[in-house]
Design a protein around this motif. Structure first.
Motif, PDB file in Angstrom:
ATOM      1  N   GLY A 114      31.351  11.202  -8.322  1.00  0.00           N
ATOM      2  CA  GLY A 114      30.460  11.476  -9.439  1.00  0.00           C
ATOM      3  C   GLY A 114      31.018  12.591 -10.301  1.00  0.00           C
ATOM      4  N   ALA A 117      34.254  11.242 -12.056  1.00  0.00           N
ATOM      5  CA  ALA A 117      33.976  10.270 -13.115  1.00  0.00           C
ATOM      6  C   ALA A 117      33.463  10.976 -14.366  1.00  0.00           C
ATOM      7  CB  ALA A 117      32.960   9.240 -12.639  1.00  0.00           C
ATOM      8  N   GLN A 118      32.555  11.909 -14.152  1.00  0.00           N
ATOM      9  CA  GLN A 118      31.968  12.626 -15.283  1.00  0.00           C
ATOM     10  C   GLN A 118      33.043  13.386 -16.056  1.00  0.00           C
ATOM     11  OE1 GLN A 118      28.400  12.970 -15.795  1.00  0.00           O
ATOM     12  NE2 GLN A 118      28.058  15.035 -16.483  1.00  0.00           N
ATOM     13  N   GLU A 119      34.033  13.868 -15.329  1.00  0.00           N
ATOM     14  CA  GLU A 119      35.026  14.741 -15.956  1.00  0.00           C
ATOM     15  C   GLU A 119      36.167  13.961 -16.622  1.00  0.00           C
ATOM     16  OE1 GLU A 119      36.350  17.745 -13.257  1.00  0.00           O
ATOM     17  OE2 GLU A 119      37.754  18.614 -14.704  1.00  0.00           O
ATOM     18  N   TYR A 121      36.427  10.473 -17.209  1.00  0.00           N
ATOM     19  CA  TYR A 121      36.166   9.073 -17.556  1.00  0.00           C
ATOM     20  C   TYR A 121      36.972   8.609 -18.761  1.00  0.00           C
ATOM     21  CZ  TYR A 121      33.237  10.519 -21.470  1.00  0.00           C
ATOM     22  OH  TYR A 121      32.789  11.057 -22.639  1.00  0.00           O
ATOM     23  N   ARG A 128      38.974   6.984 -13.203  1.00  0.00           N
ATOM     24  CA  ARG A 128      37.646   6.435 -13.524  1.00  0.00           C
ATOM     25  C   ARG A 128      37.419   5.107 -12.801  1.00  0.00           C
ATOM     26  NH1 ARG A 128      37.290   2.586 -17.277  1.00  0.00           N
ATOM     27  NH2 ARG A 128      36.165   1.502 -15.635  1.00  0.00           N
TER      28      ARG A 128
ATOM     29  N   LYS B  29      36.401  15.287 -22.982  1.00  0.00           N
ATOM     30  CA  LYS B  29      37.483  15.692 -22.090  1.00  0.00           C
ATOM     31  C   LYS B  29      37.068  16.621 -20.967  1.00  0.00           C
ATOM     32  CE  LYS B  29      41.134  17.140 -24.119  1.00  0.00           C
ATOM     33  NZ  LYS B  29      42.401  17.432 -24.840  1.00  0.00           N
ATOM     34  N   GLY B  30      35.870  17.172 -21.040  1.00  0.00           N
ATOM     35  CA  GLY B  30      35.467  18.192 -20.081  1.00  0.00           C
ATOM     36  C   GLY B  30      35.877  19.565 -20.559  1.00  0.00           C
ATOM     37  N   GLN B 118      27.941  20.280 -14.260  1.00  0.00           N
ATOM     38  CA  GLN B 118      28.617  19.607 -13.154  1.00  0.00           C
ATOM     39  C   GLN B 118      30.011  20.208 -12.933  1.00  0.00           C
ATOM     40  OE1 GLN B 118      27.354  16.571 -11.601  1.00  0.00           O
ATOM     41  NE2 GLN B 118      29.098  15.333 -11.146  1.00  0.00           N
ATOM     42  N   VAL B 177      26.182   9.434 -15.579  1.00  0.00           N
ATOM     43  CA  VAL B 177      27.298   9.436 -14.625  1.00  0.00           C
ATOM     44  C   VAL B 177      27.734   7.996 -14.333  1.00  0.00           C
ATOM     45  CG1 VAL B 177      28.009   9.974 -12.266  1.00  0.00           C
ATOM     46  CG2 VAL B 177      26.678  11.637 -13.577  1.00  0.00           C
ATOM     47  N   LYS B 180      29.501   6.424 -17.273  1.00  0.00           N
ATOM     48  CA  LYS B 180      30.884   6.899 -17.379  1.00  0.00           C
ATOM     49  C   LYS B 180      31.768   6.221 -16.331  1.00  0.00           C
ATOM     50  CE  LYS B 180      29.814  11.398 -19.398  1.00  0.00           C
ATOM     51  NZ  LYS B 180      29.652  12.855 -19.154  1.00  0.00           N
ATOM     52  N   ALA B 181      31.290   6.177 -15.103  1.00  0.00           N
ATOM     53  CA  ALA B 181      32.090   5.566 -14.032  1.00  0.00           C
ATOM     54  C   ALA B 181      32.347   4.092 -14.334  1.00  0.00           C
ATOM     55  CB  ALA B 181      31.392   5.728 -12.690  1.00  0.00           C
TER      56      ALA B 181
END
Lengths: 206, 206
Positions: A114, A117-119, A121, A128, B29-30, B118, B177, B180-181
């Motif tokens: 989780g 994936a969030q980071e 994707y 991913r 991108k985070g 997260q 989440v 995105k996955a």
DNA sequence: TGACACATACCAACCGTATGGTATGTTTTC
DNA sequence: GAAAACATACCATACGGTTGGTATGTGTCA
């Protein structure tokens, strides 16, 4: 293919130890903020060993995700929630089990895939996709029980077992996000109570 | 404190443009993978301007979170779901609204503070706390309607308005989440359907 | 059976670059 | 003219990745 030596029995474990380090450190710091040196230090190996086993940091990310998928699959397969003969009881036991294992440090009970994936994707499709395989592979194991419970009890509604299985994961993942934001594991457990109540509503049980 | 010039009307906007760039790039991108140079390039300002307005990258993270909190607060305050006179109708309209705005690119409809929380919950407490203020500030706006609906209709159950308000956010964040996955916005919308069904169950309406 | 060829597992040192951050200069407005 | 709002040039370091090398195991064939 580990190859321990008589002199140094540690030998042959580098890959596994890097994967374990990745599992733990990435859950705490995130993927991008975890450096290759961080992982090597935690696994007590050198950079040479790292790049011998993994072509790149991204490749480590994929491998760590697959390692997570394998270990969690085994973990859930061996979990006690499969015991009840009634399918609905198994589904509710699953939810209770997921709630029961939310204990200790946040980085210890939250989900690697989780977080990953969030980071990543959009930046690293390979990771991913590995995350998707892990999550939706897990939902697939829930689907059978949900569908059995539904047909057993003649439940009709505009929802499918597949969709409800996915929803359980959304609730769990979302609970993790709130627990992290609020720095309180109870926030994750709370949502599982709502999920339990929802499923009981769907199946007309109390 | 923008100070536009007659010659160059762009001037005075650097801080705001950096915040907008942060909002967009970090969601894609985070935080860790977004560099200060990325932000400067997108905002078309120099590093000097960046560090004039923000003491550090982390400080930008906090400011971006607060900017997100302000803009989303205005956005939801102006949204049409407040229109119905019945509190429960407003709650259900909120859920429908959240579903309706899940459109376009994933980075465009997902939540900055969920992503940030997260990622940095353990490394950067100041950002985590700003995320918590944003999320739980938003749940507070939902609580009144939920509680009004509950007392209006004499609903009794072992749940509170506060808890249900938080659960709505968990479902939304968890849906993001999964979206995105699986690289599919429909996965986020799907969970909102379950949430809608759950709330109707709780209030005994169809 | 032993030794040669090869593969695996790992290490230490190094490289180029991207990064967050700074020091200083210039423009603009009040 | 003071101060805010930038720009330019630069720095130290941390980063992902590479290189050359060693130690140890395994298959194989005379």
């Amino acid at each position: 293919m580990p190859r321990p030596t008589k002199q140094s029995p540690e030998r042959g474990n580098a890959r596994l130890r890097l994967l374990e380090a990745a599992r733990d450190i990435i859950r705490a710091k995130g993927f991008a903020a975890t450096s290759v040196d961080d992982l090597c230090r935690a696994a007590d190996v050198t950079k040479g060993a790292f790049f011998h086993h993994f072509a790149s940091k991204d490749a480590l990310g994929v491998a760590a995700t697959e390692y997570w998928a394998e270990t969690t699959t085994e973990f859930f397969a061996a979990a006690p929630y499969h015991a009840p003969p009634d399918p609905l009881a198994r589904v509710l036991a699953y939810v209770a089990f997921r709630k029961a294992i939310i204990l200790g440090e946040i980085a210890e009970f939250t989900c690697l895939v989780g977080t990953l994936a969030q980071e990543v994707y959009s930046s690293t499709p390979e990771i991913r996709e590995a995350c998707a395989r892990s999550i939706f592979g897990h939902t697939a194991t829930l689907e059978a029980d949900i569908e059995a419970a539904r047909s057993d009890r003649g439940i009709a509604g505009d929802w499918t077992a597949e969709s409800l299985a996915r929803h359980t994961q959304a609730v769990i993942q979302g609970g993790f996000v709130l627990a992290k934001a609020g720095n309180d594991p109870a926030l994750a457990r709370e949502s599982l109570d709502h999920l339990d109540r929802y499923i009981r509503h769907l199946f007309h049980v109390t």
